[in-house]
Design a protein around this motif. Structure first.
Motif, PDB file in Angstrom:
ATOM      1  N   GLN A  21       0.832  -1.209   0.000  1.00 54.19           N
ATOM      2  CA  GLN A  21       0.000   0.000   0.000  1.00 54.19           C
ATOM      3  C   GLN A  21       0.864   1.255   0.000  1.00 54.19           C
ATOM      4  O   GLN A  21       0.606   2.199  -0.753  1.00 54.19           O
ATOM      5  CB  GLN A  21      -0.951   0.011   1.208  1.00 54.19           C
ATOM      6  N   ALA A  22       1.900   1.286   0.813  1.00 60.71           N
ATOM      7  CA  ALA A  22       2.785   2.456   0.881  1.00 60.71           C
ATOM      8  C   ALA A  22       3.498   2.673  -0.450  1.00 60.71           C
ATOM      9  O   ALA A  22       3.641   3.810  -0.915  1.00 60.71           O
ATOM     10  CB  ALA A  22       3.797   2.276   2.006  1.00 60.71           C
ATOM     11  N   THR A  23       3.928   1.590  -1.075  1.00 60.02           N
ATOM     12  CA  THR A  23       4.618   1.694  -2.360  1.00 60.02           C
ATOM     13  C   THR A  23       3.671   2.198  -3.432  1.00 60.02           C
ATOM     14  O   THR A  23       4.018   3.086  -4.217  1.00 60.02           O
ATOM     15  CB  THR A  23       5.219   0.338  -2.763  1.00 60.02           C
ATOM     16  N   GLU A  24       2.477   1.645  -3.471  1.00 57.68           N
ATOM     17  CA  GLU A  24       1.494   2.092  -4.460  1.00 57.68           C
ATOM     18  C   GLU A  24       1.161   3.565  -4.273  1.00 57.68           C
ATOM     19  O   GLU A  24       1.094   4.330  -5.244  1.00 57.68           O
ATOM     20  CB  GLU A  24       0.220   1.255  -4.367  1.00 57.68           C
ATOM     21  N   THR A  25       0.946   3.985  -3.044  1.00 55.46           N
ATOM     22  CA  THR A  25       0.643   5.392  -2.755  1.00 55.46           C
ATOM     23  C   THR A  25       1.776   6.291  -3.231  1.00 55.46           C
ATOM     24  O   THR A  25       1.539   7.326  -3.862  1.00 55.46           O
ATOM     25  CB  THR A  25       0.398   5.591  -1.242  1.00 55.46           C
ATOM     26  N   LEU A  26       3.011   5.905  -2.946  1.00 55.96           N
ATOM     27  CA  LEU A  26       4.167   6.696  -3.357  1.00 55.96           C
ATOM     28  C   LEU A  26       4.237   6.808  -4.878  1.00 55.96           C
ATOM     29  O   LEU A  26       4.376   7.909  -5.421  1.00 55.96           O
ATOM     30  CB  LEU A  26       5.450   6.072  -2.809  1.00 55.96           C
ATOM     31  N   VAL A  27       4.143   5.695  -5.572  1.00 53.42           N
ATOM     32  CA  VAL A  27       4.254   5.711  -7.030  1.00 53.42           C
ATOM     33  C   VAL A  27       3.117   6.515  -7.652  1.00 53.42           C
ATOM     34  O   VAL A  27       3.330   7.314  -8.569  1.00 53.42           O
ATOM     35  CB  VAL A  27       4.321   4.273  -7.585  1.00 53.42           C
ATOM     36  N   ARG A  28       1.915   6.333  -7.163  1.00 51.05           N
ATOM     37  CA  ARG A  28       0.781   7.107  -7.693  1.00 51.05           C
ATOM     38  C   ARG A  28       1.008   8.610  -7.506  1.00 51.05           C
ATOM     39  O   ARG A  28       0.685   9.410  -8.379  1.00 51.05           O
ATOM     40  CB  ARG A  28      -0.527   6.679  -7.032  1.00 51.05           C
ATOM     41  N   GLU A  29       1.556   8.989  -6.372  1.00 53.08           N
ATOM     42  CA  GLU A  29       1.823  10.404  -6.102  1.00 53.08           C
ATOM     43  C   GLU A  29       2.930  10.941  -7.012  1.00 53.08           C
ATOM     44  O   GLU A  29       2.833  12.065  -7.510  1.00 53.08           O
ATOM     45  CB  GLU A  29       2.186  10.597  -4.624  1.00 53.08           C
ATOM     46  N   MET A  30       3.959  10.153  -7.250  1.00 53.07           N
ATOM     47  CA  MET A  30       5.038  10.558  -8.157  1.00 53.07           C
ATOM     48  C   MET A  30       4.488  10.786  -9.568  1.00 53.07           C
ATOM     49  O   MET A  30       4.829  11.771 -10.226  1.00 53.07           O
ATOM     50  CB  MET A  30       6.136   9.491  -8.176  1.00 53.07           C
ATOM     51  N   VAL A  31       3.635   9.875 -10.017  1.00 46.99           N
ATOM     52  CA  VAL A  31       3.024   9.965 -11.338  1.00 46.99           C
ATOM     53  C   VAL A  31       2.097  11.174 -11.418  1.00 46.99           C
ATOM     54  O   VAL A  31       2.143  11.952 -12.376  1.00 46.99           O
ATOM     55  CB  VAL A  31       2.276   8.654 -11.675  1.00 46.99           C
ATOM     56  N   SER A  32       1.272  11.359 -10.411  1.00 50.15           N
ATOM     57  CA  SER A  32       0.314  12.463 -10.392  1.00 50.15           C
ATOM     58  C   SER A  32       1.013  13.824 -10.384  1.00 50.15           C
ATOM     59  O   SER A  32       0.684  14.700 -11.182  1.00 50.15           O
ATOM     60  CB  SER A  32      -0.595  12.327  -9.165  1.00 50.15           C
ATOM     61  N   GLN A  33       1.974  13.989  -9.499  1.00 49.89           N
ATOM     62  CA  GLN A  33       2.644  15.293  -9.375  1.00 49.89           C
ATOM     63  C   GLN A  33       3.449  15.666 -10.611  1.00 49.89           C
ATOM     64  O   GLN A  33       3.712  16.840 -10.852  1.00 49.89           O
ATOM     65  CB  GLN A  33       3.546  15.321  -8.136  1.00 49.89           C
ATOM     66  N   ASN A  34       3.841  14.671 -11.401  1.00 51.28           N
ATOM     67  CA  ASN A  34       4.625  14.937 -12.607  1.00 51.28           C
ATOM     68  C   ASN A  34       3.841  14.707 -13.892  1.00 51.28           C
ATOM     69  O   ASN A  34       4.404  14.731 -14.980  1.00 51.28           O
ATOM     70  CB  ASN A  34       5.906  14.097 -12.580  1.00 51.28           C
TER      71      ASN A  34
END
Length: 121
Positions: A21-34
Protein backbone atom coordinates in the motif's frame (compact mmCIF):
# COMPACT_ATOMS: atom_id res chain seq x y z
CA UNK A 1 14.17 14.32 -22.52
CA UNK A 2 14.99 11.58 -20.02
CA UNK A 3 14.66 12.52 -16.36
CA UNK A 4 14.82 10.77 -13.01
CA UNK A 5 12.02 11.15 -10.48
CA UNK A 6 12.88 10.27 -6.91
CA UNK A 7 10.55 9.17 -4.18
CA UNK A 8 10.63 7.55 -0.76
CA UNK A 9 8.29 6.54 2.02
CA UNK A 10 8.35 4.56 5.22
CA UNK A 11 6.15 1.89 6.76
CA UNK A 12 5.45 1.28 10.42
CA UNK A 13 5.57 -2.52 10.20
CA UNK A 14 7.22 -5.17 8.05
CA UNK A 15 3.88 -6.47 6.77
CA UNK A 16 3.11 -7.25 3.14
CA UNK A 17 -0.15 -5.30 2.92
CA UNK A 18 1.34 -2.13 4.43
CA UNK A 19 4.47 -2.37 2.25
CA UNK A 20 2.45 -2.77 -0.93
CA UNK A 21 0.00 0.00 0.00
CA UNK A 22 2.79 2.46 0.88
CA UNK A 23 4.62 1.69 -2.36
CA UNK A 24 1.49 2.09 -4.46
CA UNK A 25 0.64 5.39 -2.76
CA UNK A 26 4.17 6.70 -3.36
CA UNK A 27 4.25 5.71 -7.03
CA UNK A 28 0.78 7.11 -7.69
CA UNK A 29 1.82 10.40 -6.10
CA UNK A 30 5.04 10.56 -8.16
CA UNK A 31 3.02 9.97 -11.34
CA UNK A 32 0.31 12.46 -10.39
CA UNK A 33 2.64 15.29 -9.37
CA UNK A 34 4.63 14.94 -12.61
CA UNK A 35 1.61 14.32 -14.89
CA UNK A 36 3.04 11.04 -16.19
CA UNK A 37 1.48 8.20 -18.16
CA UNK A 38 2.81 4.61 -18.01
CA UNK A 39 4.12 4.80 -21.58
CA UNK A 40 6.43 7.67 -20.54
CA UNK A 41 8.10 5.52 -17.88
CA UNK A 42 11.24 3.76 -19.09
CA UNK A 43 11.89 1.87 -15.85
CA UNK A 44 11.29 1.83 -12.11
CA UNK A 45 13.83 0.74 -9.53
CA UNK A 46 12.45 0.12 -6.05
CA UNK A 47 14.73 -0.41 -3.07
CA UNK A 48 13.97 -1.29 0.53
CA UNK A 49 15.97 -1.27 3.71
CA UNK A 50 17.00 -4.69 5.02
CA UNK A 51 14.27 -4.62 7.70
CA UNK A 52 11.64 -4.94 4.95
CA UNK A 53 11.33 -8.55 3.79
CA UNK A 54 7.64 -9.47 4.06
CA UNK A 55 7.12 -8.85 0.33
CA UNK A 56 8.72 -7.21 -2.67
CA UNK A 57 7.67 -3.52 -2.66
CA UNK A 58 7.90 -3.57 -6.47
CA UNK A 59 4.99 -6.03 -6.49
CA UNK A 60 2.61 -3.12 -5.91
CA UNK A 61 3.87 -1.34 -9.04
CA UNK A 62 3.48 -4.39 -11.25
CA UNK A 63 -0.26 -4.50 -10.51
CA UNK A 64 -1.10 -0.90 -11.40
CA UNK A 65 -3.52 -0.48 -14.29
CA UNK A 66 -1.63 0.07 -17.56
CA UNK A 67 1.79 -0.74 -16.07
CA UNK A 68 2.17 -4.31 -17.34
CA UNK A 69 4.92 -3.29 -19.79
CA UNK A 70 6.85 -0.98 -17.46
CA UNK A 71 10.10 -2.68 -16.38
CA UNK A 72 10.29 -2.82 -12.58
CA UNK A 73 13.13 -4.09 -10.42
CA UNK A 74 13.43 -4.43 -6.67
CA UNK A 75 16.70 -4.34 -4.71
CA UNK A 76 17.94 -4.00 -1.15
CA UNK A 77 19.41 -0.75 0.14
CA UNK A 78 22.96 -0.74 1.46
CA UNK A 79 22.59 -1.29 5.24
CA UNK A 80 24.28 1.92 6.40
CA UNK A 81 24.45 2.24 10.17
CA UNK A 82 21.97 4.82 11.43
CA UNK A 83 20.02 5.04 8.17
CA UNK A 84 16.26 5.54 8.10
CA UNK A 85 14.57 2.22 8.98
CA UNK A 86 11.60 0.63 7.21
CA UNK A 87 12.20 2.79 4.15
CA UNK A 88 11.15 2.21 0.55
CA UNK A 89 12.79 4.27 -2.20
CA UNK A 90 11.77 4.61 -5.83
CA UNK A 91 13.79 5.88 -8.80
CA UNK A 92 11.64 6.31 -11.87
CA UNK A 93 13.29 7.01 -15.24
CA UNK A 94 10.85 8.92 -17.43
CA UNK A 95 10.52 10.61 -20.79
CA UNK A 96 9.17 14.10 -20.20
CA UNK A 97 9.36 17.65 -21.47
CA UNK A 98 9.75 18.91 -17.89
CA UNK A 99 12.98 20.71 -17.06
CA UNK A 100 15.18 19.21 -14.34
CA UNK A 101 14.07 21.86 -11.85
CA UNK A 102 10.39 21.24 -12.68
CA UNK A 103 10.48 17.58 -11.63
CA UNK A 104 8.56 17.03 -8.42
CA UNK A 105 10.26 14.48 -6.19
CA UNK A 106 7.98 12.89 -3.60
CA UNK A 107 8.89 12.02 -0.03
CA UNK A 108 6.14 10.72 2.24
CA UNK A 109 5.76 9.69 5.87
CA UNK A 110 9.08 9.42 7.74
CA UNK A 111 11.05 9.74 4.49
CA UNK A 112 10.40 13.49 4.42
CA UNK A 113 13.63 13.87 6.41
CA UNK A 114 15.71 12.40 3.58
CA UNK A 115 15.60 15.32 1.15
CA UNK A 116 13.78 18.36 2.56
CA UNK A 117 15.62 20.47 -0.02
CA UNK A 118 13.70 18.75 -2.82
CA UNK A 119 10.35 19.41 -1.13
CA UNK A 120 10.61 23.19 -1.13
CA UNK A 121 8.58 23.46 -4.35
Amino acid sequence: MIRGVRGATTVTKNEAQEIEQATETLVREMVSQNALQPEQIAQVIVTATNDIDATFPAKAVRHLQGWQYVPVMCAQEIPVKGSLPLCIRVMMTVNTSLKQEEIKHVFLEGAIVLRPDLLKK
